[in-house]
Design a protein around this motif. Structure first.
Motif, PDB file in Angstrom:
ATOM      1  N   GLY A  19       0.804  -1.209   0.000  1.00 56.08           N
ATOM      2  CA  GLY A  19       0.000   0.000   0.000  1.00 56.08           C
ATOM      3  C   GLY A  19       0.836   1.258   0.000  1.00 56.08           C
ATOM      4  N   ALA A  20       1.952   1.219   0.745  1.00 54.99           N
ATOM      5  CA  ALA A  20       2.744   2.429   0.930  1.00 54.99           C
ATOM      6  C   ALA A  20       3.774   2.676  -0.169  1.00 54.99           C
ATOM      7  N   ILE A  21       4.244   1.634  -0.849  1.00 56.16           N
ATOM      8  CA  ILE A  21       5.167   1.842  -1.968  1.00 56.16           C
ATOM      9  C   ILE A  21       4.356   1.787  -3.254  1.00 56.16           C
ATOM     10  N   GLY A  22       3.839   2.926  -3.628  1.00 55.47           N
ATOM     11  CA  GLY A  22       3.037   3.028  -4.842  1.00 55.47           C
ATOM     12  C   GLY A  22       3.381   4.307  -5.564  1.00 55.47           C
ATOM     13  N   THR A  23       2.380   5.043  -5.969  1.00 51.16           N
ATOM     14  CA  THR A  23       2.637   6.288  -6.693  1.00 51.16           C
ATOM     15  C   THR A  23       3.283   7.339  -5.801  1.00 51.16           C
ATOM     16  N   GLY A  24       3.126   7.201  -4.467  1.00 47.72           N
ATOM     17  CA  GLY A  24       3.751   8.159  -3.565  1.00 47.72           C
ATOM     18  C   GLY A  24       5.253   8.201  -3.747  1.00 47.72           C
TER      19      GLY A  24
ATOM     20  N   THR B 242       5.622   8.647  10.444  1.00 42.76           N
ATOM     21  CA  THR B 242       5.081   7.323  10.103  1.00 42.76           C
ATOM     22  C   THR B 242       5.473   6.281  11.139  1.00 42.76           C
ATOM     23  N   PHE B 243       6.735   6.328  11.579  1.00 41.21           N
ATOM     24  CA  PHE B 243       7.194   5.382  12.591  1.00 41.21           C
ATOM     25  C   PHE B 243       6.433   5.579  13.899  1.00 41.21           C
ATOM     26  N   ALA B 244       6.159   6.837  14.244  1.00 41.06           N
ATOM     27  CA  ALA B 244       5.378   7.142  15.452  1.00 41.06           C
ATOM     28  C   ALA B 244       3.974   6.561  15.339  1.00 41.06           C
ATOM     29  N   LEU B 245       3.376   6.712  14.164  1.00 37.66           N
ATOM     30  CA  LEU B 245       2.035   6.170  13.932  1.00 37.66           C
ATOM     31  C   LEU B 245       2.029   4.655  14.070  1.00 37.66           C
TER      32      LEU B 245
ATOM     33  N   TRP C  92       9.018  21.619   3.955  1.00 34.78           N
ATOM     34  CA  TRP C  92       7.800  21.315   4.727  1.00 34.78           C
ATOM     35  C   TRP C  92       6.643  20.913   3.817  1.00 34.78           C
ATOM     36  N   ILE C  93       6.538  21.562   2.650  1.00 35.43           N
ATOM     37  CA  ILE C  93       5.513  21.150   1.683  1.00 35.43           C
ATOM     38  C   ILE C  93       5.822  19.739   1.185  1.00 35.43           C
ATOM     39  N   GLY C  94       7.112  19.436   1.048  1.00 35.67           N
ATOM     40  CA  GLY C  94       7.526  18.079   0.678  1.00 35.67           C
ATOM     41  C   GLY C  94       7.085  17.053   1.706  1.00 35.67           C
ATOM     42  N   VAL C  95       7.025  17.465   2.978  1.00 33.39           N
ATOM     43  CA  VAL C  95       6.569  16.568   4.041  1.00 33.39           C
ATOM     44  C   VAL C  95       5.106  16.178   3.822  1.00 33.39           C
ATOM     45  N   ILE C  96       4.292  17.144   3.358  1.00 25.95           N
ATOM     46  CA  ILE C  96       2.875  16.859   3.076  1.00 25.95           C
ATOM     47  C   ILE C  96       2.772  15.719   2.071  1.00 25.95           C
ATOM     48  N   ILE C  97       3.576  15.821   0.997  1.00 26.01           N
ATOM     49  CA  ILE C  97       3.552  14.791  -0.047  1.00 26.01           C
ATOM     50  C   ILE C  97       4.098  13.467   0.492  1.00 26.01           C
ATOM     51  N   SER C  98       5.081  13.554   1.388  1.00 23.06           N
ATOM     52  CA  SER C  98       5.647  12.323   1.959  1.00 23.06           C
ATOM     53  C   SER C  98       4.606  11.572   2.786  1.00 23.06           C
ATOM     54  N   ILE C  99       3.734  12.297   3.473  1.00 22.30           N
ATOM     55  CA  ILE C  99       2.680  11.648   4.265  1.00 22.30           C
ATOM     56  C   ILE C  99       1.751  10.875   3.326  1.00 22.30           C
ATOM     57  N   PHE C 100       1.422  11.480   2.187  1.00 21.98           N
ATOM     58  CA  PHE C 100       0.604  10.758   1.205  1.00 21.98           C
ATOM     59  C   PHE C 100       1.359   9.523   0.704  1.00 21.98           C
ATOM     60  N   SER C 101       2.672   9.661   0.538  1.00 27.92           N
ATOM     61  CA  SER C 101       3.486   8.538   0.064  1.00 27.92           C
ATOM     62  C   SER C 101       3.468   7.379   1.051  1.00 27.92           C
TER      63      SER C 101
ATOM     64  N   VAL D 129      10.972  -0.054   9.143  1.00 29.52           N
ATOM     65  CA  VAL D 129      12.395   0.090   8.819  1.00 29.52           C
ATOM     66  C   VAL D 129      12.623  -0.058   7.316  1.00 29.52           C
ATOM     67  N   ARG D 130      12.020  -1.084   6.713  1.00 31.78           N
ATOM     68  CA  ARG D 130      12.184  -1.307   5.265  1.00 31.78           C
ATOM     69  C   ARG D 130      11.677  -0.115   4.466  1.00 31.78           C
ATOM     70  N   LEU D 131      10.506   0.367   4.866  1.00 36.68           N
ATOM     71  CA  LEU D 131       9.856   1.439   4.111  1.00 36.68           C
ATOM     72  C   LEU D 131      10.698   2.706   4.125  1.00 36.68           C
ATOM     73  N   ILE D 132      11.116   3.114   5.329  1.00 42.76           N
ATOM     74  CA  ILE D 132      11.900   4.334   5.457  1.00 42.76           C
ATOM     75  C   ILE D 132      13.241   4.182   4.736  1.00 42.76           C
ATOM     76  N   LEU D 133      13.864   3.000   4.845  1.00 40.11           N
ATOM     77  CA  LEU D 133      15.139   2.754   4.167  1.00 40.11           C
ATOM     78  C   LEU D 133      14.980   2.848   2.661  1.00 40.11           C
TER      79      LEU D 133
END
Length: 455
Positions: A30-35, A62-65, A206-215, A245-249
């Motif tokens: 789900g998380a490794i897609g178009t984001g 994301t890790f906190a969540l 910071w705007i990039g962070v918004i897009i990263s959350i969608f990613s 860990v995998r996702l962030i890496l």
């Protein structure tokens, strides 16, 4: 406040067929897609090389969540997940708002993924209309989800395996290209040139962070899938430890290599596609861009497949809670809530309309629309976790799975999500997030008030 066992009994009937490895792959799927493959292009246009910082900040949130969700999910595995937790630990209204906001977010996100697929297919079939690809791939994935949860888990496992393998190959290939010339100036030239590492300052980051959350969005589906896991406690613990860990890496390393290999200014613009495809084309590897484009299509289809699954289960939970018509809570003999699946496919129709009206802006428009549900849901998960820990402490209940400093983590996560939500109002591309989200929330409140009045 009802006993949580009542909620789990209410949401029974789904087949528990998912393994721990499938659970982990579903979250990654789900998380490794178009984001990552396409949304990162959007983020780079704002943050430049500092997109690495944007995704690092998003990764920490994301890790906190994941930490907060892991504690609650091991304690109470159910398909209603964070919607059920909000209902139980805060109020029925909170559960209603979280479930519907997340359902709407996932429905629109499905549309985002299929929009991206239509764009990717242009590389090979520029004369074939996007409608064909939207209908073809949507029909295929709906059939997979309608067949059984086991079929969904199997397809998603192999989709995700292909994506992970492709990213690893890309990383190894990119490292090989960089090490051909070990001069310090060569390695840092694209990171510090063309306006510097922070070409648009911290505001761009910071705007990039918004897009990263969608990613990173959809990583929370581990909690929803736990309701159909064969051994939910083991599956959630395994998925939490491995997925985050995998996702962030994967995100940080691949993005670092992209902005190191190619000037960030060549990754953006009207004709830009996926940064991964662009990099392969610019470094001149034969057929690599076409091969990677195929991987990107698989990635988008994988994310869409996961989102169809998750939106279906959330609507099922709403129905079982009495907050949606009973027809959506019915389960076929194969364990699939087919009516909920069909309604959850409406995002495909929304995406098709948006694409036909404005194909060039379809992707960012769909991101902006789905972002409110994502931010509202993530913020609600942090709030629910605060109530969850307070309730367990007052009742001296022992946690089955405990994350160190999770109370502080949930508070910092909530502050971060609130700040990001406010930021969307001050950006041209994401202003529609709150313009759509606030009226949507008001409509939900009116519906809930009316439902309580007549019941």
């Amino acid at each position: 406040m009802n006993n949580f066992d009542e909620i789990q009994t209410r949401e029974s009937g789904l087949h528990k067929k998912l393994t721990a490895k499938q659970m982990s792959m579903i979250a990654i799927g789900g998380a490794i897609g178009t984001g990552l493959f396409m949304g990162s292009n959007f983020a780079i246009s704002y943050a430049g090389p500092a997109v690495i910082v944007s995704y690092a900040i998003g990764g920490l949130i994301t890790f906190a969540l994941m930490a907060c969700l892991a504690e609650m999910t091991v304690q109470h595995p159910t398909s209603g997940s964070f919607g059920a937790y909000a209902e139980h630990y805060i109020s029925p209204l909170a559960g209603f708002l979280v479930r519907y906001s997340y359902w709407a977010c996932m429905v629109l996100a499905v549309g985002t993924e299929i929009t991206a697929v239509a764009d990717y297919m242009k590389m090979w079939f520029p004369d074939v209309h996007a409608w064909f690809w939207i209908m073809f791939f949507s029909g295929t994935l709906l059939a997979v989800n309608a067949y059984s949860v086991k079929a969904f888990g199997l397809v998603e496992y192999w989709f995700s395996t292909i994506k992970i393998f492709a990213i690893i190959v890309f990383i190894l290939l990119a490292i090989g290209i960089l090490t051909q010339n070990t001069e310090q100036s060569h390695i840092t030239a694209h990171l510090t040139g063309h306006g510097g590492f922070f070409p648009n300052g911290f505001s761009g980051v910071w705007i990039g962070v918004i897009i990263s959350i969608f990613s990173y969005l959809s990583i929370e589906m581990i909690a929803v899938a736990a309701g159909e896991a064969a051994d939910p406690e083991k599956a959630v613990k395994y998925a939490f430890k491995s997925t985050a860990v995998r996702l962030i890496l994967f995100y940080l390393l691949s993005l670092f290599l992209i902005v190191t290999l190619v000037p960030w200014t060549e990754l953006i613009g009207k004709d830009a596609t996926s940064p991964f495809v662009t990099v392969m084309r610019l470094v001149g590897i034969p057929y690599a861009d076409s091969i990677l484009n195929a991987i990107v299509v698989v990635a988008a289809l994988s994310a869409m497949n996961s989102m169809l699954y998750i939106s279906t289960r959330m609507l099922f939970s709403l129905s079982r809670a009495g907050d949606a018509p009973k027809i959506f809570g019915k389960i076929r003999s194969n364990g699939v809530p087919i009516n909920a699946l069909m309604l959850s496919a409406i995002g495909i129709g929304v995406a098709s309309v948006v694409y036909s009206i404005n194909p060039e802006s379809a992707f960012p428009i769909m991101i902006a629309l789905s972002m409110f549900g994502a931010l509202f849901t993530w913020g609600s998960i942090f709030v629910t976790h605060i109530f969850f820990r307070k309730h367990l402490a007052s009742h001296q209940t022992v946690l089955k799975f405990k994350i160190p400093a999770s109370r502080l983590i949930s508070l910092l996560g909530l502050i971060s999500i609130f700040s990001i939500t406010i930021t969307t109002w001050f950006t041209d591309e994401f202003k529609s997030t709150l313009q759509f989200g606030i009226p949507f929330l008001m409509v939900l409140l009116i519906i809930y008030w009316f439902k309580k009045k007549i019941s």
